[in-house]
Design a protein around this motif. Structure first.
Motif, PDB file in Angstrom:
ATOM      1  N   LEU A  74       0.796  -1.229   0.000  1.00  0.00           N
ATOM      2  CA  LEU A  74       0.000   0.000   0.000  1.00  0.00           C
ATOM      3  C   LEU A  74       0.835   1.289   0.000  1.00  0.00           C
ATOM      4  O   LEU A  74       0.292   2.375   0.158  1.00  0.00           O
ATOM      5  CB  LEU A  74      -0.935   0.005   1.217  1.00  0.00           C
ATOM      6  CG  LEU A  74      -1.957  -1.131   1.270  1.00  0.00           C
ATOM      7  CD1 LEU A  74      -2.767  -1.065   2.561  1.00  0.00           C
ATOM      8  CD2 LEU A  74      -2.887  -1.086   0.063  1.00  0.00           C
ATOM      9  N   GLY A  75       2.143   1.159  -0.188  1.00  0.00           N
ATOM     10  CA  GLY A  75       2.994   2.341  -0.157  1.00  0.00           C
ATOM     11  C   GLY A  75       2.636   3.374  -1.214  1.00  0.00           C
ATOM     12  O   GLY A  75       2.713   4.581  -0.969  1.00  0.00           O
ATOM     13  N   LEU A  76       2.234   2.919  -2.402  1.00  0.00           N
ATOM     14  CA  LEU A  76       1.872   3.874  -3.454  1.00  0.00           C
ATOM     15  C   LEU A  76       0.570   4.586  -3.124  1.00  0.00           C
ATOM     16  O   LEU A  76       0.389   5.756  -3.465  1.00  0.00           O
ATOM     17  CB  LEU A  76       1.777   3.160  -4.804  1.00  0.00           C
ATOM     18  CG  LEU A  76       3.103   2.590  -5.331  1.00  0.00           C
ATOM     19  CD1 LEU A  76       2.892   1.888  -6.663  1.00  0.00           C
ATOM     20  CD2 LEU A  76       4.163   3.677  -5.459  1.00  0.00           C
ATOM     21  N   ASP A  77      -0.341   3.889  -2.452  1.00  0.00           N
ATOM     22  CA  ASP A  77      -1.551   4.570  -1.984  1.00  0.00           C
ATOM     23  C   ASP A  77      -1.192   5.646  -0.970  1.00  0.00           C
ATOM     24  O   ASP A  77      -1.753   6.749  -0.991  1.00  0.00           O
ATOM     25  CB  ASP A  77      -2.514   3.569  -1.350  1.00  0.00           C
ATOM     26  CG  ASP A  77      -3.271   2.751  -2.383  1.00  0.00           C
ATOM     27  OD1 ASP A  77      -3.752   3.337  -3.364  1.00  0.00           O
ATOM     28  OD2 ASP A  77      -3.366   1.537  -2.218  1.00  0.00           O
ATOM     29  N   MET A  78      -0.264   5.321  -0.070  1.00  0.00           N
ATOM     30  CA  MET A  78       0.173   6.312   0.906  1.00  0.00           C
ATOM     31  C   MET A  78       0.717   7.548   0.196  1.00  0.00           C
ATOM     32  O   MET A  78       0.366   8.686   0.514  1.00  0.00           O
ATOM     33  CB  MET A  78       1.242   5.717   1.819  1.00  0.00           C
ATOM     34  CG  MET A  78       1.833   6.678   2.839  1.00  0.00           C
ATOM     35  SD  MET A  78       3.178   7.749   2.207  1.00  0.00           S
ATOM     36  CE  MET A  78       4.468   6.536   1.889  1.00  0.00           C
ATOM     37  N   MET A  79       1.558   7.334  -0.790  1.00  0.00           N
ATOM     38  CA  MET A  79       2.205   8.442  -1.470  1.00  0.00           C
ATOM     39  C   MET A  79       1.214   9.292  -2.270  1.00  0.00           C
ATOM     40  O   MET A  79       1.284  10.526  -2.250  1.00  0.00           O
ATOM     41  CB  MET A  79       3.291   7.905  -2.414  1.00  0.00           C
ATOM     42  CG  MET A  79       4.474   7.262  -1.716  1.00  0.00           C
ATOM     43  SD  MET A  79       5.685   6.603  -2.884  1.00  0.00           S
ATOM     44  CE  MET A  79       6.281   8.110  -3.661  1.00  0.00           C
ATOM     45  N   LEU A  80       0.309   8.632  -2.974  1.00  0.00           N
ATOM     46  CA  LEU A  80      -0.506   9.322  -3.975  1.00  0.00           C
ATOM     47  C   LEU A  80      -1.871   9.784  -3.474  1.00  0.00           C
ATOM     48  O   LEU A  80      -2.430  10.745  -4.013  1.00  0.00           O
ATOM     49  CB  LEU A  80      -0.713   8.410  -5.185  1.00  0.00           C
ATOM     50  CG  LEU A  80       0.548   8.059  -5.975  1.00  0.00           C
ATOM     51  CD1 LEU A  80       0.251   6.948  -6.967  1.00  0.00           C
ATOM     52  CD2 LEU A  80       1.081   9.289  -6.705  1.00  0.00           C
ATOM     53  N   ARG A  81      -2.417   9.114  -2.450  1.00  0.00           N
ATOM     54  CA  ARG A  81      -3.842   9.347  -2.184  1.00  0.00           C
ATOM     55  C   ARG A  81      -4.174   9.764  -0.761  1.00  0.00           C
ATOM     56  O   ARG A  81      -5.349   9.966  -0.453  1.00  0.00           O
ATOM     57  CB  ARG A  81      -4.635   8.087  -2.541  1.00  0.00           C
ATOM     58  CG  ARG A  81      -4.510   7.692  -4.002  1.00  0.00           C
ATOM     59  CD  ARG A  81      -5.697   6.873  -4.472  1.00  0.00           C
ATOM     60  NE  ARG A  81      -5.666   5.483  -4.041  1.00  0.00           N
ATOM     61  CZ  ARG A  81      -6.644   4.606  -4.277  1.00  0.00           C
ATOM     62  NH1 ARG A  81      -7.739   4.993  -4.907  1.00  0.00           N
ATOM     63  NH2 ARG A  81      -6.547   3.359  -3.869  1.00  0.00           N
ATOM     64  N   THR A  82      -3.199   9.887   0.116  1.00  0.00           N
ATOM     65  CA  THR A  82      -3.516  10.226   1.507  1.00  0.00           C
ATOM     66  C   THR A  82      -3.094  11.651   1.844  1.00  0.00           C
ATOM     67  O   THR A  82      -2.276  12.259   1.159  1.00  0.00           O
ATOM     68  CB  THR A  82      -2.849   9.250   2.491  1.00  0.00           C
ATOM     69  OG1 THR A  82      -1.425   9.393   2.422  1.00  0.00           O
ATOM     70  CG2 THR A  82      -3.231   7.812   2.184  1.00  0.00           C
ATOM     71  N   ALA A  83      -3.666  12.165   2.935  1.00  0.00           N
ATOM     72  CA  ALA A  83      -3.357  13.523   3.399  1.00  0.00           C
ATOM     73  C   ALA A  83      -3.384  13.526   4.924  1.00  0.00           C
ATOM     74  O   ALA A  83      -4.322  13.016   5.537  1.00  0.00           O
ATOM     75  CB  ALA A  83      -4.353  14.531   2.848  1.00  0.00           C
ATOM     76  N   THR A  84      -2.373  14.114   5.514  1.00  0.00           N
ATOM     77  CA  THR A  84      -2.217  14.069   6.967  1.00  0.00           C
ATOM     78  C   THR A  84      -2.014  15.462   7.540  1.00  0.00           C
ATOM     79  O   THR A  84      -1.823  16.434   6.812  1.00  0.00           O
ATOM     80  CB  THR A  84      -1.025  13.169   7.348  1.00  0.00           C
ATOM     81  OG1 THR A  84      -0.974  12.969   8.766  1.00  0.00           O
ATOM     82  CG2 THR A  84       0.299  13.784   6.917  1.00  0.00           C
ATOM     83  N   VAL A  85      -2.043  15.535   8.859  1.00  0.00           N
ATOM     84  CA  VAL A  85      -1.662  16.752   9.579  1.00  0.00           C
ATOM     85  C   VAL A  85      -0.690  16.330  10.672  1.00  0.00           C
ATOM     86  O   VAL A  85      -0.887  15.304  11.325  1.00  0.00           O
ATOM     87  CB  VAL A  85      -2.888  17.479  10.172  1.00  0.00           C
ATOM     88  CG1 VAL A  85      -3.697  16.577  11.079  1.00  0.00           C
ATOM     89  CG2 VAL A  85      -2.469  18.744  10.921  1.00  0.00           C
ATOM     90  N   GLN A  86       0.376  17.081  10.827  1.00  0.00           N
ATOM     91  CA  GLN A  86       1.404  16.774  11.817  1.00  0.00           C
ATOM     92  C   GLN A  86       1.631  17.975  12.732  1.00  0.00           C
ATOM     93  O   GLN A  86       1.457  19.121  12.318  1.00  0.00           O
ATOM     94  CB  GLN A  86       2.724  16.408  11.133  1.00  0.00           C
ATOM     95  CG  GLN A  86       2.631  15.169  10.266  1.00  0.00           C
ATOM     96  CD  GLN A  86       3.871  14.959   9.416  1.00  0.00           C
ATOM     97  OE1 GLN A  86       3.817  14.228   8.432  1.00  0.00           O
ATOM     98  NE2 GLN A  86       4.964  15.588   9.770  1.00  0.00           N
ATOM     99  N   VAL A  87       2.046  17.668  13.949  1.00  0.00           N
ATOM    100  CA  VAL A  87       2.449  18.697  14.907  1.00  0.00           C
ATOM    101  C   VAL A  87       3.884  18.422  15.311  1.00  0.00           C
ATOM    102  O   VAL A  87       4.246  17.274  15.619  1.00  0.00           O
ATOM    103  CB  VAL A  87       1.534  18.698  16.145  1.00  0.00           C
ATOM    104  CG1 VAL A  87       2.040  19.692  17.178  1.00  0.00           C
ATOM    105  CG2 VAL A  87       0.110  19.051  15.748  1.00  0.00           C
ATOM    106  N   ASN A  88       4.714  19.454  15.305  1.00  0.00           N
ATOM    107  CA  ASN A  88       6.126  19.327  15.637  1.00  0.00           C
ATOM    108  C   ASN A  88       6.415  20.099  16.923  1.00  0.00           C
ATOM    109  O   ASN A  88       6.120  21.290  17.012  1.00  0.00           O
ATOM    110  CB  ASN A  88       6.988  19.886  14.502  1.00  0.00           C
ATOM    111  CG  ASN A  88       6.664  19.249  13.166  1.00  0.00           C
ATOM    112  OD1 ASN A  88       6.318  18.082  13.096  1.00  0.00           O
ATOM    113  ND2 ASN A  88       6.776  20.026  12.100  1.00  0.00           N
ATOM    114  N   LEU A  89       6.989  19.403  17.905  1.00  0.00           N
ATOM    115  CA  LEU A  89       7.251  20.002  19.217  1.00  0.00           C
ATOM    116  C   LEU A  89       8.696  19.781  19.641  1.00  0.00           C
ATOM    117  O   LEU A  89       9.370  18.865  19.160  1.00  0.00           O
ATOM    118  CB  LEU A  89       6.297  19.418  20.267  1.00  0.00           C
ATOM    119  CG  LEU A  89       4.797  19.642  20.027  1.00  0.00           C
ATOM    120  CD1 LEU A  89       3.988  19.011  21.147  1.00  0.00           C
ATOM    121  CD2 LEU A  89       4.472  21.127  19.914  1.00  0.00           C
ATOM    122  N   ASP A  90       9.151  20.584  20.560  1.00  0.00           N
ATOM    123  CA  ASP A  90      10.540  20.584  21.003  1.00  0.00           C
ATOM    124  C   ASP A  90      10.754  19.737  22.246  1.00  0.00           C
ATOM    125  O   ASP A  90       9.810  19.339  22.932  1.00  0.00           O
ATOM    126  CB  ASP A  90      10.989  22.021  21.273  1.00  0.00           C
ATOM    127  CG  ASP A  90      11.088  22.858  20.017  1.00  0.00           C
ATOM    128  OD1 ASP A  90      11.638  22.362  19.017  1.00  0.00           O
ATOM    129  OD2 ASP A  90      10.602  24.009  20.022  1.00  0.00           O
TER     130      ASP A  90
END
Length: 455
Positions: A169-185
């Motif tokens: 499913l790696g190509l599905d991950m690359m082409l068809r998904t959308a995420t949100v990330q939070v970066n903290l210290d």
């Protein structure tokens, strides 16, 4: 990642790799919050995907946003593939054209909300004349993998060739998904280790709260977060719950060893990406890489390699929360508030660890496996994940109250949690609401998503 690192400092020993992470430590008074989110573009006329080329394509969109913002062009082999802002923010393209904002490090969640609003307004001014809109779903609901345009980024060509060798499913991950990330210290190695454990253990809580990818190929896919499920069959060498983070003595050294065991994708020299997929970073350090004999590792090679690890929580010179589907603007900001409240208040961090510290490795793995389908109904240690989410939200609220960061209206950061508190109170994620729409007013069609699930 908007731009690959360029630092030709040679690497000769493992201690230098460890030191690279340690250099990310900051005093607590300098802790910042950064957000990254992806959004799927589409043509409003016909609800079709947006290609890279053409007068109304992704390149034209980037050029329009550059005019709106004054941000600097990022190119790859002559292709405009991103923009860089003077404040540290950037816009980049994911493989299927997902339009990503990598936000600047900011002092609080209020600043994150302002940054997001400014970005969405500028992007809309560039996109509207092109007839382009953006979905706020965690996976494109209609187009097939084969029907999704591919962006011209060199590193993605290498990844696309390697992915089918290590997962289905790696190509599905690359082409068809959308995420949100939070970066903290983090302030120290011990602080990093605690935050990594808490964030990894509770990442399925975020997956459930932000579940928003229930459609694939024009119909329900059987999951609340199909995006999250896709990551479970992408590449076991670089994904997952990072069990070693829960072992005694976990720190920079253990994470470095994990990265050294993780196969490489590429080595960049000048503007050329060399395909070394499956090769060892240790061999690059020793000058024994078969594809590049005699070539030795640089600091940029290490930074780029670290950026190709995809655990549920990733360590760089900050900590990335990676378990959530993208949602609307309110949900993007809510995720920042959730993790800031849990991890930046010392009492909150301790209370959050109390929730999960008794969970066994098998319980954590089982939770991760079940949550994409069951969401808040997932059982864990004799109770539901919805109950755990309510407890985590209460801790986050107290943590934000203790920070006391107020906006121009005098509100602290807790008001950004309201969308999540509504989800916990109802017991229904955005995915479940969309599935109800599909069975009801949408009349078993995903086409209404292109007017109702948009930024």
């Amino acid at each position: 990642m908007a731009r690959d690192t360029s630092d030709t400092t040679p690497l000769t020993k493992r201690d230098e790799l460890i030191a690279w992470f340690a250099e990310g430590e900051k005093p607590r008074e300098r802790f910042a919050v950064g957000t990254e989110h992806e959004k799927v573009p589409f043509y409003r006329d016909g609800n079709s995907p947006v290609p890279y080329e053409g007068e109304t394509g992704i390149r034209s969109l980037l050029e329009g946003v550059a005019r709106e913002t004054g941000w600097e062009a990022i190119e790859d082999a002559g292709h405009l593939i991103g923009l860089a802002g003077a404040d540290g923010g950037a816009i980049s393209l994911e493989p299927g054209g997902q339009f990503e904002l990598s936000g600047a490090p900011l002092p609080d969640v209020h600043a994150t909300e302002r940054e997001l609003r400014i970005h969405l307004e500028a992007t809309a001014r560039a996109a509207d004349p092109l007839g382009i809109g953006f979905l706020d779903l965690g996976m494109s609901p209609k187009w097939t993998r084969e029907g999704t345009p591919v962006m011209p980024k060199s590193r993605y060509k290498i990844m696309a060739g390697y992915m089918p060798k290590v997962g289905s499913l790696g190509l599905d991950m690359m082409l068809r998904t959308a995420t949100v990330q939070v970066n903290l210290d983090f302030s120290s190695e011990a602080d990093m280790a605690t935050k990594m454990r808490v964030a990894l253990a509770l990442q399925p809580v975020a997956t459930a709260l932000f579940a928003n990818s229930p459609f694939t190929d024009g119909r329900p896919n059987g999951f609340l977060s199909r995006r999250s499920e896709i990551w479970r069959d992408t590449d076991a060498d670089r994904t997952g719950m990072l069990p070693r983070a829960f072992e005694a003595g976990f720190g920079y050294e253990a994470y470095v060893d994990w990265l050294l065991d993780m196969p490489m994708y590429f080595v960049k020299r000048g503007e050329t990406y060399h395909d070394v997929s499956g090769a060892s970073f240790r061999d690059l350090m020793d000058g024994r890489l078969a594809a590049l004999p005699g070539e030795r590792a640089t600091m940029s090679d290490w930074a780029n390699h670290a950026s190709t690890a995809f655990p549920e929580v990733r360590l760089k010179r900050y900590i990335e929360m990676r378990g959530s589907d993208v949602g609307g603007a309110d949900m993007i900001v809510a995720q920042a508030a959730f993790w800031v409240g849990l991890l930046y208040d010392e009492a909150g961090l301790e209370a959050a660890w109390d929730i999960a510290k008794a969970w066994s490795a098998s319980e954590r793995e089982c939770l991760r496996a079940m949550v994409p389908r069951l969401g808040l109904a997932t059982p864990i240690a004799g109770r539901s994940l919805g109950t755990v989410a309510a407890e985590a939200l209460a801790i986050a609220r107290k943590g934000l109250e203790a920070r006391g960061r107020r906006d121009e209206q005098g509100r602290d950061e807790t008001h950004h949690l309201q969308p999540l508190e509504a989800i916990v109170a109802s017991g229904r994620s955005r995915a479940e609401d969309r599935l109800a729409d599909y069975e009801g007013p949408w009349r078993r069609s995903v086409e209404p998503a292109f007017t109702e699930c948009v930024f």
